[in-house]
Every structure is written in structure tokens, then in C-alpha cells.
Scaffold this active site. Sequence first.
Site, PDB file in Angstrom:
ATOM      1  N   GLU A   1       4.340  -9.564  15.610  1.00 55.47           N
ATOM      2  CA  GLU A   1       3.731  -9.991  16.867  1.00 55.47           C
ATOM      3  C   GLU A   1       4.144 -11.447  17.175  1.00 55.47           C
ATOM      4  O   GLU A   1       4.515 -11.777  18.298  1.00 55.47           O
ATOM      5  CB  GLU A   1       2.212  -9.868  16.739  1.00 55.47           C
TER       6      GLU A   1
ATOM      7  N   ARG B   1       0.820  -1.220   0.000  1.00 56.90           N
ATOM      8  CA  ARG B   1       0.000   0.000   0.000  1.00 56.90           C
ATOM      9  C   ARG B   1       0.848   1.262   0.000  1.00 56.90           C
ATOM     10  O   ARG B   1       0.393   2.312  -0.447  1.00 56.90           O
ATOM     11  CB  ARG B   1      -1.006  -0.022   1.154  1.00 56.90           C
TER      12      ARG B   1
HETATM   13  P1  AMP Z   1       3.872  -1.886  11.883  1.00 58.53           P
HETATM   14  O1  AMP Z   1       5.108  -2.575  11.381  1.00 58.53           O
HETATM   15  O2  AMP Z   1       3.318  -2.516  13.105  1.00 58.53           O
HETATM   16  O3  AMP Z   1       4.074  -0.395  12.039  1.00 58.53           O
HETATM   17  O4  AMP Z   1       2.751  -2.134  10.810  1.00 58.53           O
HETATM   18  C1  AMP Z   1       2.767  -1.399   9.701  1.00 58.53           C
HETATM   19  C2  AMP Z   1       2.189  -2.085   8.500  1.00 58.53           C
HETATM   20  O5  AMP Z   1       1.067  -2.914   8.791  1.00 58.53           O
HETATM   21  C3  AMP Z   1       1.724  -0.978   7.611  1.00 58.53           C
HETATM   22  O6  AMP Z   1       2.414  -1.097   6.392  1.00 58.53           O
HETATM   23  C4  AMP Z   1       0.247  -1.158   7.472  1.00 58.53           C
HETATM   24  O7  AMP Z   1      -0.045  -1.345   6.121  1.00 58.53           O
HETATM   25  C5  AMP Z   1      -0.140  -2.400   8.246  1.00 58.53           C
HETATM   26  N1  AMP Z   1      -1.068  -2.151   9.367  1.00 58.53           N
HETATM   27  C6  AMP Z   1      -0.816  -2.326  10.682  1.00 58.53           C
HETATM   28  N2  AMP Z   1      -1.893  -2.071  11.431  1.00 58.53           N
HETATM   29  C7  AMP Z   1      -2.870  -1.704  10.584  1.00 58.53           C
HETATM   30  C8  AMP Z   1      -4.233  -1.301  10.746  1.00 58.53           C
HETATM   31  N3  AMP Z   1      -4.838  -1.232  11.944  1.00 58.53           N
HETATM   32  N4  AMP Z   1      -4.933  -0.982   9.634  1.00 58.53           N
HETATM   33  C9  AMP Z   1      -4.348  -1.045   8.422  1.00 58.53           C
HETATM   34  N5  AMP Z   1      -3.091  -1.423   8.203  1.00 58.53           N
HETATM   35  C10 AMP Z   1      -2.341  -1.762   9.263  1.00 58.53           C
END
Ligand code: AMP
Length: 172
Positions: free
Chosen positions: A97, A60
Site C-alpha cells: 500500500e 503463516r
Molecule cells: P496481499 O499481498 O495483499 O495479497 O496480502 C497477502 C498477505 O498479507 C498474506 O500473506 C496475509 O498473511 C496478509 N494479509 C493481508 N490482509 C490480511 C487480513 N485481512 N487478515 C490476515 N492477513 C492478511
Amino acid sequence: MEKQLRKAVLDVPDFPKKGIIFKDLTPVFKDKKVFKKLIDFLAKRYKGKGITTVVSVEARGFLLGAPLAYKLGASLVPVRKPGKLPRQVYKQEYALEYGTDTLEIHTDAIAKGEKVLIIDDVLATGGTVGAVTKLVEKCGGRIVELAFMIELDFLKGREKLKPYKVYSILHY
Ligand code: AMP
């Protein structure tokens, strides 16, 4: 702009698994007025800052990175999941996670000293974009800022990304 954008983002409960409220951004890209305003807004923020390269993350992130790079007259560099880039890559593992994941960048994607903007759709825990910062540093790029359409403040991803500058349009 912020108000319109917030209205276009849909909350989808329990996707992809129970307890997660997924931010569905497809209506943002579907609405041609909101989509245009969003890219113009980001371009205005970064115009004149000497950004030479926009780095974005599969998948995305590409939807934001590509039109923004075009508008800024900057290069576009993709960071991808393992096995997608065809030439020599740097790899960076990061924690999920449960377990780990890996991201890759072409070793010659960024020349030393290029001024880089990293962009992704959502900042959650910061693991993904943290890995991207390491890949950009390995290439010798100078990171100007990390930009997101949405930041989930309660996950405190921003703290993991210190000392980089972090900018998000919407906070939840
Ligand atoms: P993180 O590595 O935890 O910061 O997760 C980031 C990636 O996961 C991003 O590229 C988002 O596309 C996706 N992501 C994580 N949480 C969400 C959420 N609640 N809604 C949409 N996309 C999410």
C-alpha cells in the site's frame, strides 16, 4: 469442513492498523480437529495431480505448506523475506500500500519442470503471491495452482493473478 473452518476464523478489527479487519487464524491451528480436517481436505484436492513441490510464503504460509507437502509426499520450498536464506537467491520486489517489499527464493530450490503448488493463508490484494509466482517461474517451475485458506474477494487479488488457477476454501 467449510462451516467449521469459518467458525474458527476470528475477525480482529483495526489490526495491524485502523480500518483493517485482520483474519486471525491461530484458533484454526489451535483446534486439532479443524487443523487436521483442513490439511486432509487440501491433500485430497491435490493428491494424484502430480505435484512435486509445495512452495509457501513466510510466515503463516509455512503453517499450511509444511503439513500439506508432507502429506502429499512433495518437497517443501520456502519463500522468505530478505536476508533470511543463506545461499544464492532470486529476488522479487512487489508493491505494498505504501512502498515496496521483497521476497527471495534459493536459485536451486526448484528444478526445471517441477509441478508446483503455491499456498498461503490469505489472498488479499495478490501482491505477495504474485511475487511468488514470478520467483517460481524464474526457477523454471510449472505452477499448477495457487491455494489459499481465505480469499478477500472485495480486494480482487484473483484478477492480478491471471492466468493462474486460484483456489480458496473460504471467501469473504
Ligand atoms: P496481499 O499481498 O495483499 O495479497 O496480502 C497477502 C498477505 O498479507 C498474506 O500473506 C496475509 O498473511 C496478509 N494479509 C493481508 N490482509 C490480511 C487480513 N485481512 N487478515 C490476515 N492477513 C492478511
